[in-house]
Each structure stands twice: as C-alpha cells, then as structure tokens.
Design a protein around this motif. Structure first.
Motif, PDB file in Angstrom:
ATOM      1  N   SER A 176       0.832  -1.199   0.000  1.00 39.99           N
ATOM      2  CA  SER A 176       0.000   0.000   0.000  1.00 39.99           C
ATOM      3  C   SER A 176       0.863   1.244   0.000  1.00 39.99           C
ATOM      4  N   LEU A 177       0.324   2.309  -0.606  1.00 35.21           N
ATOM      5  CA  LEU A 177       0.961   3.628  -0.602  1.00 35.21           C
ATOM      6  C   LEU A 177       0.211   4.530   0.359  1.00 35.21           C
ATOM      7  N   TYR A 178       0.953   5.110   1.314  1.00 34.41           N
ATOM      8  CA  TYR A 178       0.380   6.052   2.272  1.00 34.41           C
ATOM      9  C   TYR A 178       1.106   7.393   2.135  1.00 34.41           C
ATOM     10  N   ASP A 179       0.407   8.480   2.503  1.00 35.32           N
ATOM     11  CA  ASP A 179       1.101   9.759   2.602  1.00 35.32           C
ATOM     12  C   ASP A 179       1.526   9.984   4.047  1.00 35.32           C
TER      13      ASP A 179
ATOM     14  N   GLN B  87      -2.685   8.547   5.396  1.00 37.39           N
ATOM     15  CA  GLN B  87      -3.843   8.400   4.521  1.00 37.39           C
ATOM     16  C   GLN B  87      -3.521   7.378   3.429  1.00 37.39           C
ATOM     17  N   LEU B  88      -4.335   6.322   3.310  1.00 39.04           N
ATOM     18  CA  LEU B  88      -4.132   5.325   2.270  1.00 39.04           C
ATOM     19  C   LEU B  88      -4.431   5.946   0.910  1.00 39.04           C
ATOM     20  N   ILE B  89      -3.455   5.892   0.015  1.00 43.68           N
ATOM     21  CA  ILE B  89      -3.610   6.467  -1.322  1.00 43.68           C
ATOM     22  C   ILE B  89      -4.007   5.399  -2.337  1.00 43.68           C
ATOM     23  N   ARG B  90      -3.339   4.226  -2.267  1.00 39.28           N
ATOM     24  CA  ARG B  90      -3.593   3.210  -3.293  1.00 39.28           C
ATOM     25  C   ARG B  90      -2.919   1.912  -2.889  1.00 39.28           C
TER      26      ARG B  90
ATOM     27  N   TRP C  22       0.862   9.871  -9.235  1.00 38.18           N
ATOM     28  CA  TRP C  22       0.309  10.663  -8.124  1.00 38.18           C
ATOM     29  C   TRP C  22       1.365  11.637  -7.644  1.00 38.18           C
TER      30      TRP C  22
ATOM     31  N   SER D 281       2.350  14.803  -4.804  1.00 41.92           N
ATOM     32  CA  SER D 281       1.939  15.339  -3.503  1.00 41.92           C
ATOM     33  C   SER D 281       3.112  16.058  -2.842  1.00 41.92           C
TER      34      SER D 281
ATOM     35  N   LYS E 281       3.480  15.828   0.291  1.00 41.91           N
ATOM     36  CA  LYS E 281       3.680  15.022   1.494  1.00 41.91           C
ATOM     37  C   LYS E 281       4.550  13.805   1.178  1.00 41.91           C
TER      38      LYS E 281
ATOM     39  N   VAL F 112       6.137  10.029   1.214  1.00 35.66           N
ATOM     40  CA  VAL F 112       5.389   8.803   0.905  1.00 35.66           C
ATOM     41  C   VAL F 112       5.972   7.605   1.644  1.00 35.66           C
TER      42      VAL F 112
END
Length: 592
Positions: free
Chosen positions: A329-332, A336-339, A365, A367, A369, A371
């Motif tokens: 999973s990718l979080y910021d 927050q779960l992004i994908r 994506w 951002s 923020k 990763v």
C-alpha cells in the motif's frame, strides 16, 4: 604530369566512407533535462537551476582531472555574470558536472547557484559546456531565462541583497553535561550586495530558531529570548568578515539536540547563507544512559518483535525504484491510504517544488507530502530497491538492496537531504546486522546481537540520533552496520543468534543501559569517563583485553572489544559471561 600525380596521391591517402555516414564529434551534447523553463527569484535571492545533457560524443566526460567538463559563461565568452554566486568555481565558470563520470550515451547534470541582482526585471543568461583546455561541446550552449520580481520578496523569507558565507565555527559539535554552559563563536563574511548595520533598517542579529530544542539552550546573556547575538561593529561592508560570540546552556534533559540559528534583519528577513546548526550531546539529565523504568515497560509491551525502529538506509538525489514480491500500500505522511499496488513503483522528488511524484503501472500521483510503502503481509513480502547498488567488494554478485519493513522516501528540510528510511520491529532489524561474519564464533555472535539490540533500544529511548532527519539510526559504523534482508541470507548464523537471544538486553540495577562496542583495544578497554564524560557509568569501566595485546586501539575503546570477545568465545566463554566482562556488574534481562 605532376598535377595528375598529386590527384592520385590524394585519392590514395583519404579514408573511404559511404557518402551518407556522419562522423560523431568527440565532444558533443544534447539537452535532456531542465529544472525550470523560467527561473523566478526575488531581488537578492539565491536559487539553484539544474540542466542535464546527454553525452552524444565519443569522449567520456569527467568531473575532475584533465579535460574536466564544466559550464562557462558565453555570448560573449568568459564574461562576468550579474548572477554570480560565491559558490561558483570562478566568476566565469558557474559549475562543474555533478556526476564523476558520464560515458557516451549517459546524462550529466550541472547545478548552477544563481544570486539575483537587486534590480527587478527579466534577464537571459547564456552558458556553454566545455572540456577544460580542449573544446567547447557541440550542442552544449543553453540560455536561462530569469524573472527577478519584487513581489516574491516576502517578509520572513530572504532579505534582498543580503548574503553570507560561514567561514568558521569554534566547534563542529558539542558535548555538555546537563545545565553546563559553554561559549560558541561563528564567523560570517558579507558576500551580498548590502552593508550590514548595527542599527537602522539593515540592522542584523543572530536569531534563534523558535523550536523548543533551540530555545532550551538559551543563556541569560542573550539580548533577547530569540536573539543569541548582535553585531559588535557599526557596519560590515560587502567583502568584510564578522565574529559573533554567544553562550549556550544545556537543558536538564539528556539526549541529542541540534539548536539552530540564523542571521536576520530586524524585521525578520533571512540572510541567505547565514544559518548555523550545532549538534549537541547533553549528558546525564532526565534521559541518562540508563533507560527509565517507564520506557522499559513501554518497550516490553510492544510485542514479541519489540518496538519499531526507524533506519536511515541512504541519501539520494535520484528517483528511487521499488519492487516487491507481494502487494503493498501507498500512504502519505498523514497515514492516509492512497492506493494498493504491486509491481514496480518509482518515487521522484522535485527539489525545486518540494513535491513527490509516484508512478506505478501507468498511474501517477503527485503530492507535497512524503510517501510510505507498506507491505500487506509483512511476514512474507520483501521490498527490493532496484535503483540501489550496494555490493560488497568481497562478492559483487551480492546486492544489499532488499528490506523487510515499511519504506519511506522523505525530504528533511533541516539538512536539505532526501532519505530512504526503513521502519521495522527491532528484532527484524537485529536479524539484518552486518557487524560480523557468518563464520565468527557463535557465542560471540550472541553477545554481539544482544549488545546491538540493547544499544538500538537505548538510542530509541532518547528519541533517536538523527531527529532532524526523522530516523533513529543509520546503517554505517557511526551507528550500527545494517544490511537488511540480504544480510540474513548471507549470515544465517547471526539470524539464529538473534532469534535465540530475542528480547534480551543488558541491564544495570534492573534497568537497560547503553552498550557501546568497538573493533579492538590495545590490551585494555577505556572507561566512559576517559572518552566521553566526567560523569561515570559504573558498568563502563576499564577492563583487561588480553586478546588485544600488541594491537593498536581501533575505535573509541569503551565497552566490548570485538577482537577480544572473539578470543574469549574461541577459548570457551559463554555469551552471557562475555558481556558481563565488558559491562561490569550487569545482568542479562528478558525485556519482552
């Protein structure tokens, strides 16, 4: 007759080529990368511009040595640029190549620091690539369009026309007892376009950062809560130097701190280049070399693999390419779960806009923020950093580029460095230790991993050694040598030693303590008081190291000598007894 002979001779000596074949120049370049199409700056501000060229010639480009490749001012050649910055090798030569070697077909980058004039307006600066004393590079000419805009000169950012170069400091780092006061001196040179004044509109002060780490070092001699020093002279003109003296008082809390200071104008405008950071170790205090019962209890409740620790794997300026043998999973940075993703993921950081770009299987994506990549099944999924080459000289078929934990790409503003950071349980971290070989004595391996586990937990208890860069430890001998999952495959005996001692730490009077170790002594270890502090640590006193006799001290000398410990293990000593020899009066405690 002679004329005919002349023509025949020419036809014989000229090499034959097909009419359509073009000769590749020795020195040629093609622009591939440009960080900004238009550089926008406030008057007196400094910024960087990066351009990348592909080597389309036949010669290899070098950053140093004969024929090194660099940027020169052009149109006309060798002119003095009005954007000259003191970081340039010379007024006519803005930058050398970033990469050490760029072979034909590869890309070389050039980063130019630009110092804007005080007059607003639109400017064009033309430059060219050159191989020193050899050739101008064909295709290597480029023009930078620059907009100097007064509207960009916002208060609290950069003061127009002010620029400083830090020339010297009285100490690169400091070590203080809690409550101790020490004087500090820094010298700055005025390399800007404006004189520095003691009073008036261009009044300058050395201002403390408003973070609690800095304010905690305030001394009663400071002119103000946030001002550590003021100008001792009425005026410092461009080209002149100034010394600023001030005092620091260590807080009553032990640990590692980095108080920060910066030259500012009276209205808060920052002097470009006028910043200073002072790494300080505060001994004793509320976080001593013994970990408090509260923290020990907290660690014990973290579960069978121990608390998580953050490891700074490496710094980079290049895109980081990840792969994994399972979904992740990718979080910021806000969790927050992004994908959810699989396969290859590339993370790029733009140093001009401070944004992150993530690409995966055609999806992109962006951002501001940082990763984090987190495996869906941490027990079975291993990340591989495909962009990392970390091969040992003793076997270049091995690449230490695989890791168990969550992986972050994070820019640290305090040091302007981009880090790849791994977060994982302490026990998984210990499995990847590379402080010894797989074939060293097993009892020594168990002693070593226990000392390493204790040290890692101690560092975590004081908030980490690298707080400004958001990790606890790095992977070098300055902290502890760690190579990740591939080290587990190379050193299975160390993994077995880690699992057989899981959760066990060195304790003194019932509490976990700091456990330094080093390569070898000269026949005796050193007491803590001999090396680091006047305050004694009773478990860290000088003890004999007979297996080190005849050697030269290698390392700080405090705690366990690796060479002597190997000798003891070979002579039949058990791992607990090895630890108790170097750490006097301790016990081995099961923490979790």
């Amino acid at each position: 007759m002679s004329s005919g002979f002349f023509l025949v001779t020419l036809l014989l000596v000229l090499p034959w080529r097909p009419a359509s074949a073009a000769v590749t120049p020795k020195w040629a370049a093609k622009e591939m990368i440009r960080s900004q199409r238009i550089v926008e700056m406030a008057p007196g501000q400094t910024t960087t511009f990066t351009i990348g060229f592909k080597n389309v010639g036949r010669e290899t480009w070098l950053a140093d040595g004969e024929k090194f490749v660099s940027v020169y001012t052009y149109s006309p050649k060798y002119r003095a640029s009005q954007f000259y910055d003191t970081t340039w090798p010379s007024e006519r030569q803005p930058a050398r190549m970033v990469e050490d070697v760029v072979k034909p077909g590869a890309i070389g980058r050039f980063t130019i620091t630009l110092f804007a004039p005080l007059k607003a307006g639109r400017y064009s600066e033309t430059f060219v690539l050159a191989a020193e004393d050899t050739a101008w590079l064909t295709g290597g000419t480029f023009t930078v369009d620059i907009k100097v805009d007064q509207k960009l000169a916002t208060a609290g950012v950069f003061a127009p026309g002010f620029k400083a170069a830090k020339l010297l400091v009285s100490a690169r780092e400091m070590s203080l007892d809690a409550g101790e006061t020490k004087d500090f001196r820094v010298a700055f040179k005025n390399i800007g376009k404006t004189a520095w004044k003691k009073d008036g509109k261009t009044k300058l002060v050395l201002r403390a950062s408003r973070d609690t780490n800095t304010i905690a070092f305030r001394h009663t001699s400071w002119p103000d809560t946030e001002v550590a020093a003021v100008m001792p002279s009425d005026e410092i003109k461009p080209g002149q130097m100034i010394f600023l003296d001030f005092s620091l008082t260590a807080p009553n809390m032990g640990g590692r701190f980095t108080p920060k200071f910066v030259l500012t104008t009276d209205d808060g405008g920052i002097v470009d280049g006028g910043g200073i950071e002072i790494p300080v170790e505060v001994r004793q205090g509320l976080v001593p070399a013994q970990v408090s019962p509260y923290l020990s209890s907290e660690f014990a409740g973290a579960g069978p693999r121990g608390p998580n620790i953050r490891v700074g794997l490496f710094r980079t300026t290049d895109p980081v390419v990840f792969a994994a043998d399972g979904p992740y999973s990718l979080y910021d940075s806000n969790e927050q779960l992004i994908r959810q993703m699989s396969g290859l993921t590339a993370v790029r950081f733009d140093f001009s806009s401070y944004t992150y770009e993530v690409t995966n299987n055609g999806w992109t994506w962006t951002s501001p923020k940082h990763v984090r990549l987190s495996p869906l099944n941490p027990a079975t999924t291993i990340f591989e950093i495909q962009s990392l080459e970390n091969r040992p000289t003793w076997d270049t078929s091995i690449n230490f580029n695989r890791y168990r934990g969550d992986l972050e790409v994070l820019y640290a503003p305090a040091t302007a460095k981009l880090w790849v950071i791994e977060e994982l349980p302490v026990e998984d971290y210990i499995r990847g230790m590379a402080e010894t070989s797989n074939g060293s004595p097993y009892e020594y391996q168990k002693a070593l991993v226990t000392a390493a586990r204790t040290y890692a937990l101690y560092v975590k208890s004081i908030g980490g050694k690298h707080q400004s860069e958001f990790h606890d430890l790095n992977t070098t001998g300055n902290d502890q040598v760690y190579k990740g999952y591939v080290s587990e495959l190379v050193r299975p005996n160390v993994v077995r030693a880690a699992e057989e001692t899981r959760g066990q730490v060195v304790a003194y009077n019932g509490e976990m303590v700091v456990t330094p170790y080093f390569s070898n002594s000269d026949g005796r270890t050193r007491a803590w008081t001999e090396v680091w502090s006047r305050s004694p640590h009773p478990w860290l006193v000088s003890v004999p190291a007979p297996y080190d006799q005849g050697k030269t001290l290698w390392g700080h000398g405090v705690g366990m000598s690796a060479n002597d410990a190997v000798g003891r293990a070979n002579a039949g000593s058990q791992w607990q007894d090895i630890l108790k020899h170097y750490y006097t009066g301790v016990e081995i405690r099961q923490l979790y």
